[in-house]
Design a protein around this motif. Structure first.
Motif, PDB file in Angstrom:
ATOM      1  N   PHE A 113     -17.608  -0.132  -1.913  1.00 27.32           N
ATOM      2  CA  PHE A 113     -16.940  -0.333  -3.197  1.00 27.32           C
ATOM      3  C   PHE A 113     -15.774  -1.311  -3.077  1.00 27.32           C
ATOM      4  N   ARG A 114     -15.837  -2.167  -2.071  1.00 28.70           N
ATOM      5  CA  ARG A 114     -14.734  -3.090  -1.834  1.00 28.70           C
ATOM      6  C   ARG A 114     -14.409  -3.926  -3.069  1.00 28.70           C
ATOM      7  N   GLY A 115     -15.416  -4.497  -3.701  1.00 31.99           N
ATOM      8  CA  GLY A 115     -15.171  -5.368  -4.858  1.00 31.99           C
ATOM      9  C   GLY A 115     -14.473  -4.649  -5.992  1.00 31.99           C
ATOM     10  N   VAL A 116     -14.963  -3.440  -6.307  1.00 34.23           N
ATOM     11  CA  VAL A 116     -14.370  -2.657  -7.396  1.00 34.23           C
ATOM     12  C   VAL A 116     -12.931  -2.283  -7.064  1.00 34.23           C
ATOM     13  N   LEU A 117     -12.716  -1.834  -5.834  1.00 29.94           N
ATOM     14  CA  LEU A 117     -11.376  -1.421  -5.434  1.00 29.94           C
ATOM     15  C   LEU A 117     -10.390  -2.583  -5.440  1.00 29.94           C
ATOM     16  N   VAL A 118     -10.848  -3.745  -5.009  1.00 23.42           N
ATOM     17  CA  VAL A 118      -9.969  -4.918  -4.984  1.00 23.42           C
ATOM     18  C   VAL A 118      -9.603  -5.348  -6.398  1.00 23.42           C
ATOM     19  N   VAL A 119     -10.574  -5.314  -7.318  1.00 21.55           N
ATOM     20  CA  VAL A 119     -10.292  -5.693  -8.713  1.00 21.55           C
ATOM     21  C   VAL A 119      -9.306  -4.709  -9.351  1.00 21.55           C
ATOM     22  N   LEU A 120      -9.558  -3.403  -9.149  1.00 24.07           N
ATOM     23  CA  LEU A 120      -8.649  -2.402  -9.706  1.00 24.07           C
ATOM     24  C   LEU A 120      -7.245  -2.544  -9.118  1.00 24.07           C
ATOM     25  N   ALA A 121      -7.186  -2.772  -7.817  1.00 26.05           N
ATOM     26  CA  ALA A 121      -5.882  -2.960  -7.177  1.00 26.05           C
ATOM     27  C   ALA A 121      -5.196  -4.207  -7.717  1.00 26.05           C
ATOM     28  N   GLY A 122      -5.980  -5.256  -7.964  1.00 28.88           N
ATOM     29  CA  GLY A 122      -5.400  -6.488  -8.501  1.00 28.88           C
ATOM     30  C   GLY A 122      -4.783  -6.291  -9.870  1.00 28.88           C
ATOM     31  N   VAL A 123      -5.468  -5.537 -10.746  1.00 29.98           N
ATOM     32  CA  VAL A 123      -4.935  -5.266 -12.089  1.00 29.98           C
ATOM     33  C   VAL A 123      -3.654  -4.440 -11.991  1.00 29.98           C
ATOM     34  N   LEU A 124      -3.692  -3.392 -11.166  1.00 26.03           N
ATOM     35  CA  LEU A 124      -2.508  -2.551 -10.985  1.00 26.03           C
ATOM     36  C   LEU A 124      -1.341  -3.366 -10.436  1.00 26.03           C
ATOM     37  N   LEU A 125      -1.609  -4.194  -9.448  1.00 29.47           N
ATOM     38  CA  LEU A 125      -0.556  -5.009  -8.847  1.00 29.47           C
ATOM     39  C   LEU A 125      -0.006  -6.030  -9.839  1.00 29.47           C
ATOM     40  N   LEU A 126      -0.880  -6.560 -10.704  1.00 28.09           N
ATOM     41  CA  LEU A 126      -0.409  -7.503 -11.717  1.00 28.09           C
ATOM     42  C   LEU A 126       0.645  -6.849 -12.593  1.00 28.09           C
ATOM     43  N   TYR A 127       0.372  -5.612 -13.039  1.00 30.70           N
ATOM     44  CA  TYR A 127       1.348  -4.920 -13.876  1.00 30.70           C
ATOM     45  C   TYR A 127       2.613  -4.574 -13.101  1.00 30.70           C
ATOM     46  N   LEU A 128       2.460  -4.144 -11.860  1.00 33.28           N
ATOM     47  CA  LEU A 128       3.645  -3.789 -11.068  1.00 33.28           C
ATOM     48  C   LEU A 128       4.537  -5.000 -10.833  1.00 33.28           C
ATOM     49  N   ALA A 167       4.579  -7.672 -12.716  1.00 26.85           N
ATOM     50  CA  ALA A 167       5.111  -8.068 -14.024  1.00 26.85           C
ATOM     51  C   ALA A 167       6.297  -7.194 -14.401  1.00 26.85           C
ATOM     52  N   PHE A 168       6.196  -5.865 -14.156  1.00 26.12           N
ATOM     53  CA  PHE A 168       7.333  -4.980 -14.400  1.00 26.12           C
ATOM     54  C   PHE A 168       8.555  -5.462 -13.625  1.00 26.12           C
ATOM     55  N   ALA A 169       8.350  -5.771 -12.341  1.00 24.48           N
ATOM     56  CA  ALA A 169       9.467  -6.149 -11.480  1.00 24.48           C
ATOM     57  C   ALA A 169      10.115  -7.452 -11.941  1.00 24.48           C
ATOM     58  N   LEU A 170       9.307  -8.454 -12.270  1.00 22.39           N
ATOM     59  CA  LEU A 170       9.869  -9.739 -12.697  1.00 22.39           C
ATOM     60  C   LEU A 170      10.504  -9.631 -14.084  1.00 22.39           C
ATOM     61  N   CYS A 204       5.739 -18.993 -16.748  1.00 21.36           N
ATOM     62  CA  CYS A 204       6.144 -19.093 -15.338  1.00 21.36           C
ATOM     63  C   CYS A 204       6.257 -17.701 -14.714  1.00 21.36           C
ATOM     64  N   LEU A 205       6.859 -16.767 -15.454  1.00 23.60           N
ATOM     65  CA  LEU A 205       6.985 -15.401 -14.950  1.00 23.60           C
ATOM     66  C   LEU A 205       5.618 -14.729 -14.847  1.00 23.60           C
ATOM     67  N   LEU A 206       4.759 -14.971 -15.832  1.00 24.34           N
ATOM     68  CA  LEU A 206       3.425 -14.381 -15.813  1.00 24.34           C
ATOM     69  C   LEU A 206       2.598 -14.947 -14.662  1.00 24.34           C
ATOM     70  N   CYS A 207       2.668 -16.262 -14.464  1.00 22.69           N
ATOM     71  CA  CYS A 207       1.910 -16.888 -13.378  1.00 22.69           C
ATOM     72  C   CYS A 207       2.417 -16.417 -12.014  1.00 22.69           C
ATOM     73  N   ALA A 208       3.725 -16.203 -11.891  1.00 20.17           N
ATOM     74  CA  ALA A 208       4.270 -15.680 -10.642  1.00 20.17           C
ATOM     75  C   ALA A 208       3.728 -14.280 -10.379  1.00 20.17           C
ATOM     76  N   SER A 209       3.674 -13.451 -11.426  1.00 15.47           N
ATOM     77  CA  SER A 209       3.114 -12.104 -11.281  1.00 15.47           C
ATOM     78  C   SER A 209       1.649 -12.174 -10.872  1.00 15.47           C
ATOM     79  N   LEU A 210       0.907 -13.053 -11.516  1.00 13.49           N
ATOM     80  CA  LEU A 210      -0.522 -13.191 -11.217  1.00 13.49           C
ATOM     81  C   LEU A 210      -0.741 -13.686  -9.787  1.00 13.49           C
ATOM     82  N   ALA A 211       0.052 -14.667  -9.362  1.00 10.77           N
ATOM     83  CA  ALA A 211      -0.086 -15.198  -8.004  1.00 10.77           C
ATOM     84  C   ALA A 211       0.203 -14.133  -6.963  1.00 10.77           C
ATOM     85  N   LEU A 212       1.253 -13.348  -7.189  1.00 10.49           N
ATOM     86  CA  LEU A 212       1.591 -12.274  -6.255  1.00 10.49           C
ATOM     87  C   LEU A 212       0.490 -11.214  -6.219  1.00 10.49           C
TER      88      LEU A 212
END
Length: 226
Positions: free
Chosen positions: A38-53, A55-58, A14-22
């Motif tokens: 480079f929109r696609g690359v930047l969005v994917v990289l931002a998505g991975v970074l945001l997933l960890y951020l 996840a850290f917060a939750l 549940c916590l992981l899915c919440a992180s992924l959804a955010l």
């Protein structure tokens, strides 16, 4: 090692899915910006970074509401739920980040602080802190390359958590292993490849090495005043 109950896995998912959804929602919002070719690359990289951020917060929010404490972890207890969710975060998400050697050491300091480690000023780890919420290190201390510090004891089905406390201006050599419950005093040195077994007390200024680690050199004698 005990099997992790299914409802503990559900809490983690549940916590992981919440992180992924955010992370997906935030990355989708970024995709609306004019990012060029480079929109696609930047969005994917931002998505991975945001997933960890996220996840850290939750993860930190979970441990703030249900703190990870020292002591024996009884089967079926709330303490076991907290310990297992903490373990799942590391096994499935954080361990790949800690062990990858991709993140520069100065940035790993920020990662460990984000995960709850207590690190003094000018303290850095090129090794792995496997239990940051139970790791307390003073100032001007260095953890060598591929050293490992952990604060859990797994003996058969027994699980126990014990904080690791390391003082100021301590040197932990490369590939050393520091086990649960170890206390290391100021200005001490643990040589490369040493294995400091659980609950060991290393006094200030001592030099330890070997497998298992033992004292190689006593602390320097205090100068005698004239």
């Amino acid at each position: 090692m005990r099997a992790i109950p299914s409802h503990h896995v559900v809490v983690f998912l549940c916590l992981l899915c919440a992180s992924l959804a955010l992370a997906v929602a935030s990355a989708a919002a970024l995709a609306l910006l004019p990012l060029g070719d480079f929109r696609g690359v930047l969005v994917v990289l931002a998505g991975v970074l945001l997933l960890y951020l996220y996840a850290f917060a939750l993860y930190r929010l979970f441990l703030r509401l249900l703190p990870l404490r020292e002591g024996d972890v009884a089967p079926g207890s709330q303490h076991e739920l907290i310990a297992n969710v903490n373990m799942l975060f590391y096994l499935l998400l954080f361990n790949s980040l800690v062990r990858s050697h991709v993140v520069p050491v100065p940035l790993m300091r920020l990662v460990y602080l984000a995960l709850g480690a207590r690190l003094g000023t000018n303290t850095y780890s090129a090794g792995a802190l496997l239990d940051p919420p139970l790791t307390r290190i003073g100032s001007n201390t260095i953890i060598g390359h591929d050293a490992v510090i952990f604060a859990h004891v797994i003996e058969g089905e027994r699980l126990e958590l014990k904080a690791v406390v390391i003082g100021n201006t301590v040197t932990i050599g490369a590939t050393a292993v520091i086990m649960a419950g170890v206390h290391i005093g100021d200005h001490a040195i643990v040589s490369a490849g040493a294995v400091v077994t659980k609950d060991t007390r290393i006094a200030a200024g001592e030099v330890w090495g070997g497998i298992p680690a033992r004292r190689l050199k006593a602390a320097p004698a205090a100068p005698v005043e004239a």
